[in-house]
Design an enzyme around this catalytic site. Structure first.
Site, PDB file in Angstrom:
ATOM      1  N   CYS A  79       0.831  -1.203   0.000  1.00  0.00           N
ATOM      2  CA  CYS A  79       0.000   0.000   0.000  1.00  0.00           C
ATOM      3  C   CYS A  79       0.875   1.266   0.000  1.00  0.00           C
ATOM      4  O   CYS A  79       1.473   1.594  -1.014  1.00  0.00           O
ATOM      5  CB  CYS A  79      -0.978  -0.036   1.171  1.00  0.00           C
ATOM      6  SG  CYS A  79      -2.365   1.099   0.944  1.00  0.00           S
ATOM      7  N   HIS A 169      -3.863  -4.815   0.673  1.00  0.00           N
ATOM      8  CA  HIS A 169      -3.316  -5.327   1.942  1.00  0.00           C
ATOM      9  C   HIS A 169      -3.398  -6.851   1.968  1.00  0.00           C
ATOM     10  O   HIS A 169      -4.437  -7.414   2.324  1.00  0.00           O
ATOM     11  CB  HIS A 169      -4.078  -4.737   3.133  1.00  0.00           C
ATOM     12  CG  HIS A 169      -3.746  -3.308   3.408  1.00  0.00           C
ATOM     13  ND1 HIS A 169      -2.666  -2.931   4.172  1.00  0.00           N
ATOM     14  CD2 HIS A 169      -4.336  -2.164   2.993  1.00  0.00           C
ATOM     15  CE1 HIS A 169      -2.606  -1.603   4.226  1.00  0.00           C
ATOM     16  NE2 HIS A 169      -3.609  -1.124   3.514  1.00  0.00           N
ATOM     17  N   GLU A 171      -2.145  -8.809   4.018  1.00  0.00           N
ATOM     18  CA  GLU A 171      -2.086  -9.327   5.388  1.00  0.00           C
ATOM     19  C   GLU A 171      -3.445  -9.461   6.058  1.00  0.00           C
ATOM     20  O   GLU A 171      -3.565 -10.102   7.106  1.00  0.00           O
ATOM     21  CB  GLU A 171      -1.169  -8.441   6.250  1.00  0.00           C
ATOM     22  CG  GLU A 171      -1.710  -7.046   6.555  1.00  0.00           C
ATOM     23  CD  GLU A 171      -1.408  -6.006   5.492  1.00  0.00           C
ATOM     24  OE1 GLU A 171      -1.440  -4.801   5.818  1.00  0.00           O
ATOM     25  OE2 GLU A 171      -1.143  -6.387   4.330  1.00  0.00           O
TER      26      GLU A 171
END
Length: 511
Positions: A79, A169, A171
């Site tokens: 990001c 993202h 994660e």
């Protein structure tokens, strides 16, 4: 030599999630503020640049020398990290026509190691207001989405290490194959061997503790909780009887907890002294009803007792603590260097009072990792899997003044509640549960008699880390049965209510 991934933190709310995903792949990683200097140690295999609430186009925006980093190790920008990378190499990053937040479908444009075994179309999670409008020269588009032209890219050329950027993202949970993408970066790009396991951690940590401690003595306050128990077991593995544990019964533990915890410590072979200090705490708390005052009295008395006991042990130089990684991360600001652990993470503020060198074997682990290490060490499941319990104990679950009679009332009711959760197979589905004795009496009817007794509130929440929490949707039948069980068996309580507030706006504990 332990392999390591470094995560440079630009202040994203998701940075810890990156670390957790890396650890889940059995690769050791550390989070440091983006501005902190670090060495390119032989074990450093790669660097991940986190997201950020900032814009790369702001004056004084967080910045690192990506060009210099890739002369040493592969780099992945996430990001903000991707936008910073694009801008530093001459690409165009500008405000998006609309804020890109939420689910999007990632469409692969090229085959690449980063997307090994990832579907051609895959759901990802976006959270940014800037976007990469144009890639720098020498960069290659790997994926886009319907709304953004550059969702993933890499730098071409062989003069440096690999450089990747993703504007989503990977994660977070909503990026369905995000962990696979991170795994590909760790294994196929950085060449990590994925050998960081609980057993590996135990071996390395015990060796490190032996070197740090030598033949010196360590004193440690134990609580029966997961962190302090695992930390003590590791230290004991390193130095045996030179670890002196102190477990204080402050009078506001759960029912039979003092005896059962001491028994478990003995079974683990730990050198622990139990101190029955109930009356000192009851005397100190008498007439006190303000929550912060109760906390301070308990903390202060604990320090007094711990100091008294430590003086009885000649030659103590070190203090063991169960500090874990979130405590360390939260105390280091992205916006300015700090190495101070928050005072509430220290056991009653002991380091400041005792001036002892700290031994913190768990300071690199997350809570779930502490539990895995505990299981590997052979610590009983009932201790490893127990819910978090507040340091001031039942003192902050008895609203108002503390008396020995109220403590016994709450201990009995709480015992039935926790026992009921376990028997119903619900305990493991709840992050934290407990009963709260309210300073409210109400009229009830039992047989032909009218009663005027206390009200008990039951609390159960689901959470990952306690920062936010939702109330647990326990079955109505269970709540009805446990209410009857408590009212019929605990004389002094004639009404039971269930707390359905989430955090925020409420807190998990009532005081």
């Amino acid at each position: 030599m332990t392999e390591k991934i470094l995560i440079l933190d630009f202040g994203s709310q998701y940075t810890q999630l990156i670390a957790r995903a890396v650890r889940e792949a059995n690769v050791y990683c550390e989070i440091i503020p983006f501005h902190k200097k670090f060495e390119f140690e032989p074990g450093l295999k790669g660097i991940i640049l986190s997201g950020s609430p900032c814009s790369v186009n702001e004056e004084n925006a967080p910045d690192v020398d990506v060009q210099q980093l890739i002369t040493k190790v592969p780099v992945l920008g996430v990001c903000y990290g991707a936008q910073l990378t694009a801008k530093r190499f001459g690409g165009l990053v500008a405000k998006s026509n609309k804020r890109e937040y939420g689910r999007a479908i990632l469409e692969r444009k090229k085959e690449d190691l980063l997307f090994n075994n990832v579907d051609e179309k895959s759901q990802v999670w976006m959270s940014h207001s800037d976007t990469i409008k144009e890639l720098p020269d020498g960069f290659e588009l790997l994926a886009d989405t319907e709304s953004i032209p550059v969702a993933a890219f890499k730098k071409n050329g062989t003069e440096a290490k690999a450089l990747y950027g993703v504007q989503f993202h990977p994660e977070v949970y909503h990026s369905k194959e995000g962990k696979k993408i991170l795994h590909n970066f760790l294994v196929h790009v950085c060449g990590c061997s994925q050998d960081w396991t609980p057993a590996h951690f135990i071996t390395d940590t015990v060796d490190a503790l032996k070197k740090q401690i030598g033949d010196r003595k360590v004193i440690m306050a134990l609580s029966g909780g997961v962190d302090s128990t695992v930390a003590a077991t590791l230290i004991h593995r390193a130095i045996g009887k030179n670890l002196f544990g102190i477990f204080v019964d402050n009078g506001v533990l759960r029912k039979n907890e003092f005896e059962s915890v001491i028994k478990t410590y003995n079974e683990l072979g730990l050198n622990v002294k139990g101190i029955d200090a109930k009356q000192r705490f009851y005397d100190g708390l008498a007439g006190k009803s303000e929550p912060e005052e109760k906390r301070k009295i308990i903390g202060s008395l604990f320090i007094d007792i711990f100091q008294e006991e430590s003086k009885k042990i000649a030659g103590v130089e070190l203090l063991g603590q169960g500090t874990i990684y979130p405590d360390v991360i939260e105390s280091v600001s992205v916006h300015g260097p700090s190495v101070t652990i928050k005072s509430h993470h220290n056991v009653g503020g002991l380091p400041e009072h005792l001036h002892l060198e700290l031994v913190e074997p768990l300071r690199s682990l997350f809570k779930d990792e502490v539990r895995k290490v505990g299981r590997e060490l052979g610590i009983p499941a009932e201790m490893i899997d127990r819910h978090p319990f507040p340091g001031p104990g039942l003192a902050i679950r008895i609203l108002g003044e503390i008396t020995e009679e109220k403590v016994q009332l709450l201990q009995d009711a709480d015992h039935l509640y926790i026992k009921g959760l376990k028997e119903a197979g619900l305990y493991a589905t709840v992050w934290q549960a407990g009963a709260i004795l309210l300073p409210v009496k109400s009229v009830g009817v039992m047989g032909d008699e009218r009663t005027y007794e206390f009200t008990l509130a039951l609390r159960a929440v689901t959470s990952v880390d306690g920062m936010t929490a939702d109330w647990s949707h326990l079955p109505y039948d269970f709540l009805a049965n446990i209410s009857n069980e408590i009212i019929n068996n605990v004389r002094g309580i004639n009404r039971v209510v269930y707390d359905i507030s989430s955090k925020p706006p409420a807190t998990i504990e009532w005081e």
